[in-house]
Design a protein around this motif. Structure first.
Motif, mmCIF file in Angstrom:
data_model
loop_
_atom_site.group_PDB
_atom_site.id
_atom_site.type_symbol
_atom_site.label_atom_id
_atom_site.label_comp_id
_atom_site.label_asym_id
_atom_site.label_seq_id
_atom_site.Cartn_x
_atom_site.Cartn_y
_atom_site.Cartn_z
ATOM 1 N N PRO A 49 0.825 -1.210 0.000
ATOM 2 C CA PRO A 49 0.000 0.000 0.000
ATOM 3 C C PRO A 49 0.857 1.258 0.000
ATOM 4 C CG PRO A 49 -0.710 -1.545 1.700
ATOM 5 C CD PRO A 49 0.614 -2.029 1.206
ATOM 6 N N ARG A 50 0.297 2.316 -0.558
ATOM 7 C CA ARG A 50 1.007 3.595 -0.586
ATOM 8 C C ARG A 50 0.956 4.258 0.785
ATOM 9 N NH1 ARG A 50 -1.065 9.124 -3.601
ATOM 10 N NH2 ARG A 50 0.775 10.394 -3.151
ATOM 11 N N GLY A 51 2.071 4.888 1.183
ATOM 12 C CA GLY A 51 2.103 5.625 2.431
ATOM 13 C C GLY A 51 1.315 6.919 2.338
ATOM 14 N N ILE A 52 0.922 7.446 3.474
ATOM 15 C CA ILE A 52 0.113 8.671 3.490
ATOM 16 C C ILE A 52 0.888 9.840 2.903
ATOM 17 C CG2 ILE A 52 -1.102 10.305 4.973
ATOM 18 C CD1 ILE A 52 -1.633 8.049 6.910
ATOM 19 N N TYR A 53 2.169 9.941 3.223
ATOM 20 C CA TYR A 53 2.999 11.053 2.751
ATOM 21 C C TYR A 53 4.017 10.596 1.702
ATOM 22 C CZ TYR A 53 1.054 13.111 6.971
ATOM 23 O OH TYR A 53 0.182 13.551 7.941
ATOM 24 N N GLY A 54 3.667 9.547 0.997
ATOM 25 C CA GLY A 54 4.575 8.997 0.010
ATOM 26 C C GLY A 54 5.248 7.746 0.549
ATOM 27 N N GLY A 55 6.026 7.085 -0.288
ATOM 28 C CA GLY A 55 6.662 5.858 0.138
ATOM 29 C C GLY A 55 5.665 4.719 0.190
ATOM 30 N N VAL A 56 5.946 3.720 1.009
ATOM 31 C CA VAL A 56 5.098 2.536 1.097
ATOM 32 C C VAL A 56 4.848 2.180 2.551
ATOM 33 C CG1 VAL A 56 5.879 1.585 -1.111
ATOM 34 C CG2 VAL A 56 7.125 1.025 0.978
ATOM 35 N N GLU A 57 3.823 1.389 2.761
ATOM 36 C CA GLU A 57 3.514 0.845 4.074
ATOM 37 C C GLU A 57 3.477 -0.667 3.982
ATOM 38 O OE1 GLU A 57 -0.157 2.527 5.276
ATOM 39 O OE2 GLU A 57 0.698 4.509 5.770
ATOM 40 N N SER A 58 3.632 -1.334 5.116
ATOM 41 C CA SER A 58 3.604 -2.791 5.123
ATOM 42 C C SER A 58 2.210 -3.294 4.764
ATOM 43 C CB SER A 58 4.012 -3.313 6.500
ATOM 44 O OG SER A 58 3.130 -2.824 7.497
ATOM 45 N N GLY A 59 2.172 -4.413 4.056
ATOM 46 C CA GLY A 59 0.905 -4.980 3.636
ATOM 47 C C GLY A 59 1.007 -5.551 2.234
ATOM 48 N N PHE A 60 -0.105 -6.055 1.751
ATOM 49 C CA PHE A 60 -0.159 -6.648 0.409
ATOM 50 C C PHE A 60 -1.441 -6.201 -0.267
ATOM 51 C CE2 PHE A 60 -1.461 -9.894 -2.615
ATOM 52 C CZ PHE A 60 -0.299 -10.057 -3.357
ATOM 53 N N THR A 61 -1.325 -5.758 -1.520
ATOM 54 C CA THR A 61 -2.493 -5.326 -2.281
ATOM 55 C C THR A 61 -2.209 -5.440 -3.771
ATOM 56 O OG1 THR A 61 -4.002 -3.487 -2.706
ATOM 57 C CG2 THR A 61 -1.716 -2.933 -2.254
ATOM 58 N N LEU A 62 -3.275 -5.646 -4.532
ATOM 59 C CA LEU A 62 -3.192 -5.685 -5.996
ATOM 60 C C LEU A 62 -3.847 -4.460 -6.630
ATOM 61 C CD1 LEU A 62 -4.056 -9.448 -6.639
ATOM 62 C CD2 LEU A 62 -1.802 -8.387 -6.735
ATOM 63 N N GLU A 63 -4.173 -3.478 -5.797
ATOM 64 C CA GLU A 63 -4.923 -2.328 -6.306
ATOM 65 C C GLU A 63 -4.132 -1.528 -7.330
ATOM 66 O OE1 GLU A 63 -5.566 1.000 -3.709
ATOM 67 O OE2 GLU A 63 -4.047 0.299 -2.296
ATOM 68 N N HIS A 64 -2.808 -1.515 -7.226
ATOM 69 C CA HIS A 64 -2.008 -0.716 -8.153
ATOM 70 C C HIS A 64 -2.044 -1.310 -9.560
ATOM 71 C CE1 HIS A 64 -0.708 1.198 -4.520
ATOM 72 N NE2 HIS A 64 -0.147 0.089 -4.076
ATOM 73 N N TYR A 65 -1.998 -2.645 -9.648
ATOM 74 C CA TYR A 65 -2.120 -3.280 -10.953
ATOM 75 C C TYR A 65 -3.542 -3.141 -11.493
ATOM 76 C CZ TYR A 65 2.484 -5.368 -10.319
ATOM 77 O OH TYR A 65 3.839 -5.555 -10.148
ATOM 78 N N ALA A 66 -4.527 -3.257 -10.600
ATOM 79 C CA ALA A 66 -5.911 -3.078 -11.044
ATOM 80 C C ALA A 66 -6.160 -1.651 -11.508
ATOM 81 C CB ALA A 66 -6.866 -3.440 -9.900
ATOM 82 N N ARG A 67 -5.532 -0.682 -10.835
ATOM 83 C CA ARG A 67 -5.713 0.719 -11.212
ATOM 84 C C ARG A 67 -5.168 0.995 -12.601
ATOM 85 N NH1 ARG A 67 -2.564 5.799 -8.344
ATOM 86 N NH2 ARG A 67 -3.369 7.440 -9.728
ATOM 87 N N PHE A 68 -4.128 0.282 -12.988
ATOM 88 C CA PHE A 68 -3.516 0.539 -14.286
ATOM 89 C C PHE A 68 -4.480 0.253 -15.428
ATOM 90 C CE2 PHE A 68 -1.061 -0.722 -18.018
ATOM 91 C CZ PHE A 68 -0.255 0.392 -18.173
#
Length: 294
Positions: A49-68
């Motif tokens: 997942p995307r961090g609130i102020y940029g960067g990344v946070e721990s976790g797992f997601t497929l939303e970025h590929y789905a967003r594309f």
């Protein structure tokens, strides 16, 4: 048992020696540290997942590929692929005759080859800015056309698809010329003489002898043009403006302005998939193009 021993001896004789491994070690280490490791980091970021102020946070997601797969980003990808394909075709149409002339120029080969690689002596950024000075409203082209009376007012060349295509072709044309020249330069002239003796006309000699034997260079040059054009962002940014955004511009914006590293990483791997598909297609085409299936 003797068969296994023979296979072992054959493998032992062909495997790299300790000296060969030592020679490969620096380059292998460099690729591992500066290519493979960052690639693994980007792959992991694309699923986080995307961090609130940029960067990344721990976790797992497929939303970025789905967003594309939103229509906006698919349009950018399609535009990029079309630009890369058209650039490759134009470079092939312009580069093949140049390579053929160089291969048949006798003592002028070295000088003409030097002229082909001469643009590499200048920064690509400087050459792109030179294109801007040529195509802007007060540039050399518009000024010359006005003085010759062909036009009464400048016409817009910058921030158009034509400007982007001109910049891509100008930047990557040498990558098409050199591999084709390398294939044509090895062509045995006696083959053309034999075809002529057998009654083949010039067009038949080209299509039946020259073109098939130069296909490895054509395929290699097409790949060398298509892949950099697919990832190019500087040309479209400076010559095309916001309306001609390519996939490279999208990745750059996600890592810099938007600070959305996971989505930028996901887009990068989607583009990498397109490039790998082109590479596999190249390998199959190259094998088919080699005479005798060698």
């Amino acid at each position: 048992m003797s068969g296994l021993r023979l296979a072992w001896l054959r493998w032992s004789s062909q495997r790299p020696s300790a000296r060969a491994w030592a020679l490969m070690a620096p380059g292998t280490l460099w690729l591992l540290v500066f290519f493979l490791v960052p690639l693994v980091f980007m792959l992991s970021y694309s699923f986080m997942p995307r961090g609130i102020y940029g960067g990344v946070e721990s976790g797992f997601t497929l939303e970025h590929y789905a967003r594309f797969f939103d229509s906006l980003y698919l349009t950018i990808l399609l535009r990029t692929v079309v630009y890369a394909v058209v650039c490759t075709v134009v470079c092939l149409g312009m580069g093949y005759p140049v390579a053929y002339v160089i291969a048949r120029s006798g003592p002028w080969k070295n000088f003409l080859t030097f002229l082909v690689v001469l643009p590499f002596w200048t920064s690509f950024l400087v050459r792109t800015f030179a294109m801007i000075f040529l195509m802007r409203d007060t540039g050399l082209i518009n000024t010359a056309l006005i003085h010759m009376g062909l036009i009464t007012e400048p016409f817009q060349m910058l921030n158009t698809p034509g400007a982007v295509m001109a910049g891509l072709v100008y930047g990557f044309l040498p990558f098409m010329v050199l591999p084709i020249y390398a294939s044509l330069e090895k062509l045995d002239p006696s083959l053309l003489e034999a075809a002529e003796v057998l009654g083949a006309r010039p067009f038949a000699r080209f299509t039946k002898v020259v073109l098939p034997l130069s296909m490895p260079g054509v395929v290699a040059g097409s790949l060398l043009v298509f892949i950099p054009a697919l990832g190019s962002y500087l040309t479209s940014d400076l010559l095309g403006g916001a309306k001609q955004m390519m996939i490279g511009n999208l990745v750059q914006n996600q890592f810099t302005t938007a600070r959305n590293w996971p989505f930028g990483s996901a887009v990068s791997f989607v583009v990498m998939g397109v490039v790998l598909a082109a590479v596999f297609g190249y390998l199959r085409t190259r094998d088919d193009a080699l005479p005798g299936g060698l």
